[in-house]
Motif scaffolding. Structure first.
Motif, PDB file in Angstrom:
ATOM      1  N   ALA A 101       0.822  -1.215   0.000  1.00  0.00           N
ATOM      2  CA  ALA A 101       0.000   0.000   0.000  1.00  0.00           C
ATOM      3  C   ALA A 101       0.854   1.262   0.000  1.00  0.00           C
ATOM      4  N   PRO A 102       0.594   2.195  -0.925  1.00  0.00           N
ATOM      5  CA  PRO A 102       1.222   3.516  -0.833  1.00  0.00           C
ATOM      6  C   PRO A 102       0.739   4.229   0.432  1.00  0.00           C
ATOM      7  N   ASP A 103       1.449   5.262   0.826  1.00  0.00           N
ATOM      8  CA  ASP A 103       1.038   6.050   1.985  1.00  0.00           C
ATOM      9  C   ASP A 103      -0.148   6.957   1.656  1.00  0.00           C
ATOM     10  N   PHE A 104      -0.169   7.455   0.430  1.00  0.00           N
ATOM     11  CA  PHE A 104      -1.169   8.440   0.021  1.00  0.00           C
ATOM     12  C   PHE A 104      -1.549   8.131  -1.424  1.00  0.00           C
ATOM     13  N   ILE A 105      -2.853   8.066  -1.684  1.00  0.00           N
ATOM     14  CA  ILE A 105      -3.363   7.845  -3.042  1.00  0.00           C
ATOM     15  C   ILE A 105      -4.372   8.936  -3.364  1.00  0.00           C
ATOM     16  N   VAL A 106      -4.293   9.436  -4.605  1.00  0.00           N
ATOM     17  CA  VAL A 106      -5.261  10.402  -5.113  1.00  0.00           C
ATOM     18  C   VAL A 106      -5.884   9.820  -6.369  1.00  0.00           C
ATOM     19  N   GLU A 107      -7.204   9.869  -6.441  1.00  0.00           N
ATOM     20  CA  GLU A 107      -7.935   9.533  -7.657  1.00  0.00           C
ATOM     21  C   GLU A 107      -8.698  10.774  -8.079  1.00  0.00           C
ATOM     22  N   VAL A 108      -8.589  11.137  -9.361  1.00  0.00           N
ATOM     23  CA  VAL A 108      -9.372  12.219  -9.941  1.00  0.00           C
ATOM     24  C   VAL A 108     -10.514  11.547 -10.686  1.00  0.00           C
ATOM     25  N   VAL A 109     -11.730  11.859 -10.297  1.00  0.00           N
ATOM     26  CA  VAL A 109     -12.907  11.179 -10.818  1.00  0.00           C
ATOM     27  C   VAL A 109     -13.131  11.527 -12.287  1.00  0.00           C
ATOM     28  N   SER A 110     -13.375  10.495 -13.069  1.00  0.00           N
ATOM     29  CA  SER A 110     -13.816  10.611 -14.461  1.00  0.00           C
ATOM     30  C   SER A 110     -15.229  10.035 -14.515  1.00  0.00           C
ATOM     31  N   PRO A 111     -16.016  10.414 -15.522  1.00  0.00           N
ATOM     32  CA  PRO A 111     -17.365   9.837 -15.612  1.00  0.00           C
ATOM     33  C   PRO A 111     -17.355   8.309 -15.581  1.00  0.00           C
ATOM     34  N   SER A 112     -16.374   7.695 -16.211  1.00  0.00           N
ATOM     35  CA  SER A 112     -16.336   6.231 -16.266  1.00  0.00           C
ATOM     36  C   SER A 112     -15.804   5.595 -14.982  1.00  0.00           C
ATOM     37  N   SER A 113     -15.171   6.387 -14.099  1.00  0.00           N
ATOM     38  CA  SER A 113     -14.581   5.809 -12.884  1.00  0.00           C
ATOM     39  C   SER A 113     -15.339   6.164 -11.610  1.00  0.00           C
ATOM     40  N   ARG A 114     -16.397   6.950 -11.728  1.00  0.00           N
ATOM     41  CA  ARG A 114     -17.110   7.477 -10.553  1.00  0.00           C
ATOM     42  C   ARG A 114     -17.485   6.387  -9.545  1.00  0.00           C
ATOM     43  N   ARG A 115     -18.166   5.354  -9.989  1.00  0.00           N
ATOM     44  CA  ARG A 115     -18.613   4.304  -9.065  1.00  0.00           C
ATOM     45  C   ARG A 115     -17.414   3.579  -8.437  1.00  0.00           C
ATOM     46  N   MET A 116     -16.409   3.293  -9.228  1.00  0.00           N
ATOM     47  CA  MET A 116     -15.239   2.576  -8.727  1.00  0.00           C
ATOM     48  C   MET A 116     -14.483   3.412  -7.691  1.00  0.00           C
ATOM     49  N   ASP A 117     -14.268   4.703  -7.985  1.00  0.00           N
ATOM     50  CA  ASP A 117     -13.500   5.562  -7.075  1.00  0.00           C
ATOM     51  C   ASP A 117     -14.217   5.797  -5.746  1.00  0.00           C
ATOM     52  N   TYR A 118     -15.535   6.026  -5.801  1.00  0.00           N
ATOM     53  CA  TYR A 118     -16.289   6.346  -4.587  1.00  0.00           C
ATOM     54  C   TYR A 118     -16.722   5.117  -3.790  1.00  0.00           C
ATOM     55  N   ALA A 119     -16.914   4.005  -4.427  1.00  0.00           N
ATOM     56  CA  ALA A 119     -17.440   2.839  -3.719  1.00  0.00           C
ATOM     57  C   ALA A 119     -16.372   1.778  -3.501  1.00  0.00           C
ATOM     58  N   HIS A 120     -15.980   1.135  -4.548  1.00  0.00           N
ATOM     59  CA  HIS A 120     -15.114  -0.042  -4.409  1.00  0.00           C
ATOM     60  C   HIS A 120     -13.699   0.293  -3.935  1.00  0.00           C
ATOM     61  N   LYS A 121     -13.116   1.342  -4.486  1.00  0.00           N
ATOM     62  CA  LYS A 121     -11.718   1.639  -4.155  1.00  0.00           C
ATOM     63  C   LYS A 121     -11.527   2.137  -2.722  1.00  0.00           C
ATOM     64  N   VAL A 122     -12.541   2.782  -2.150  1.00  0.00           N
ATOM     65  CA  VAL A 122     -12.404   3.255  -0.765  1.00  0.00           C
ATOM     66  C   VAL A 122     -12.053   2.091   0.154  1.00  0.00           C
ATOM     67  N   SER A 123     -12.845   1.051   0.140  1.00  0.00           N
ATOM     68  CA  SER A 123     -12.571  -0.085   1.030  1.00  0.00           C
ATOM     69  C   SER A 123     -11.314  -0.831   0.594  1.00  0.00           C
ATOM     70  N   LEU A 124     -11.094  -0.946  -0.707  1.00  0.00           N
ATOM     71  CA  LEU A 124      -9.895  -1.614  -1.201  1.00  0.00           C
ATOM     72  C   LEU A 124      -8.631  -0.922  -0.686  1.00  0.00           C
ATOM     73  N   TYR A 125      -8.571   0.388  -0.826  1.00  0.00           N
ATOM     74  CA  TYR A 125      -7.384   1.139  -0.403  1.00  0.00           C
ATOM     75  C   TYR A 125      -7.217   1.154   1.112  1.00  0.00           C
ATOM     76  N   LEU A 126      -8.289   1.414   1.824  1.00  0.00           N
ATOM     77  CA  LEU A 126      -8.177   1.498   3.280  1.00  0.00           C
ATOM     78  C   LEU A 126      -7.892   0.134   3.899  1.00  0.00           C
ATOM     79  N   ASP A 127      -8.498  -0.933   3.368  1.00  0.00           N
ATOM     80  CA  ASP A 127      -8.210  -2.288   3.861  1.00  0.00           C
ATOM     81  C   ASP A 127      -6.764  -2.691   3.596  1.00  0.00           C
ATOM     82  N   ALA A 128      -6.186  -2.183   2.506  1.00  0.00           N
ATOM     83  CA  ALA A 128      -4.799  -2.512   2.162  1.00  0.00           C
ATOM     84  C   ALA A 128      -3.803  -1.750   3.030  1.00  0.00           C
ATOM     85  N   GLY A 129      -4.270  -0.699   3.733  1.00  0.00           N
ATOM     86  CA  GLY A 129      -3.380   0.055   4.610  1.00  0.00           C
ATOM     87  C   GLY A 129      -2.936   1.404   4.069  1.00  0.00           C
ATOM     88  N   VAL A 130      -3.579   1.897   3.005  1.00  0.00           N
ATOM     89  CA  VAL A 130      -3.288   3.243   2.514  1.00  0.00           C
ATOM     90  C   VAL A 130      -3.634   4.218   3.640  1.00  0.00           C
TER      91      VAL A 130
END
Length: 182
Positions: A101-130
């Motif tokens: 896990a990186p220490d800090f991750i930034v995602e810039v939302v695109s129309p095609s990534s909105r659901r992934m960035d706000y829903a799935h990636k939050v738990s994925l990144y935080l569970d990994a230790g970001v």
């Protein structure tokens, strides 16, 4: 939208055709659309601001804008390409990207990534230790910040309008105003 197949692995991820971009999340490959101009502007300006800050402090953290492969759990099912990854442990860096896990991750939302960035990636990144995850939304003009070092009972995202100064949690004396980057 995932590409059709039951389970993909790192081997499939690294065998993608040259110039293709996808992420491997929970064994599924997700195509990535090309970013917009504003997406690239925010990513570039923020990465530069973070790198300049680290250089001014003679810090050992490294800033990597996409495309940069991150194997979040150092196993075979999660390879992501965050828009910006900040890694402070050089032992996590490999020729292929970041292992862990990186220490800090930034995602810039695109129309095609909105659901992934706000829903799935939050738990994925935080569970990994970001330690810190920012979701910058150019359409809504706000940034959602998740700090993984908070007490889990008090854990909640904080939303900042672009005009606000946002304190970077992993760097105690750095604040960033997204509107000033544009």
């Amino acid at each position: 939208m995932p590409l059709p197949k039951e389970q993909y692995t790192s081997k499939d991820y690294w065998a993608l055709p040259e110039g293709s971009r996808a992420e491997l999340i929970d064994g599924q490959l997700y195509n990535m659309a090309p970013p917009s101009r504003i997406h690239q502007e925010i990513t570039f300006q923020l990465a530069r601001k973070l790198a300049d800050y680290i250089d001014s402090k003679e810090g050992n953290c490294k800033v990597y804008p996409a495309p940069f492969a991150v194997n979040l759990d150092a196993d075979d099912k999660n390879w992501v390409e965050p828009d910006i990854s900040v890694i402070c442990n050089p032992d996590k860096l490999t020729d292929r990207g970041c292992s862990g896990a990186p220490d800090f991750i930034v995602e810039v939302v695109s129309p095609s990534s909105r659901r992934m960035d706000y829903a799935h990636k939050v738990s994925l990144y935080l569970d990994a230790g970001v330690r810190e995850y920012w979701i910058i939304d150019p359409l809504k003009k706000y940034t959602t910040v998740y700090l993984n070092e908070q007490d889990p009972a008090e854990f909640a995202p904080i939303i900042f309008p672009f005009e606000s100064s946002i304190k970077v949690g992993i760097f105690s004396d750095l604040s960033i105003n997204i509107s000033q980057l544009l």
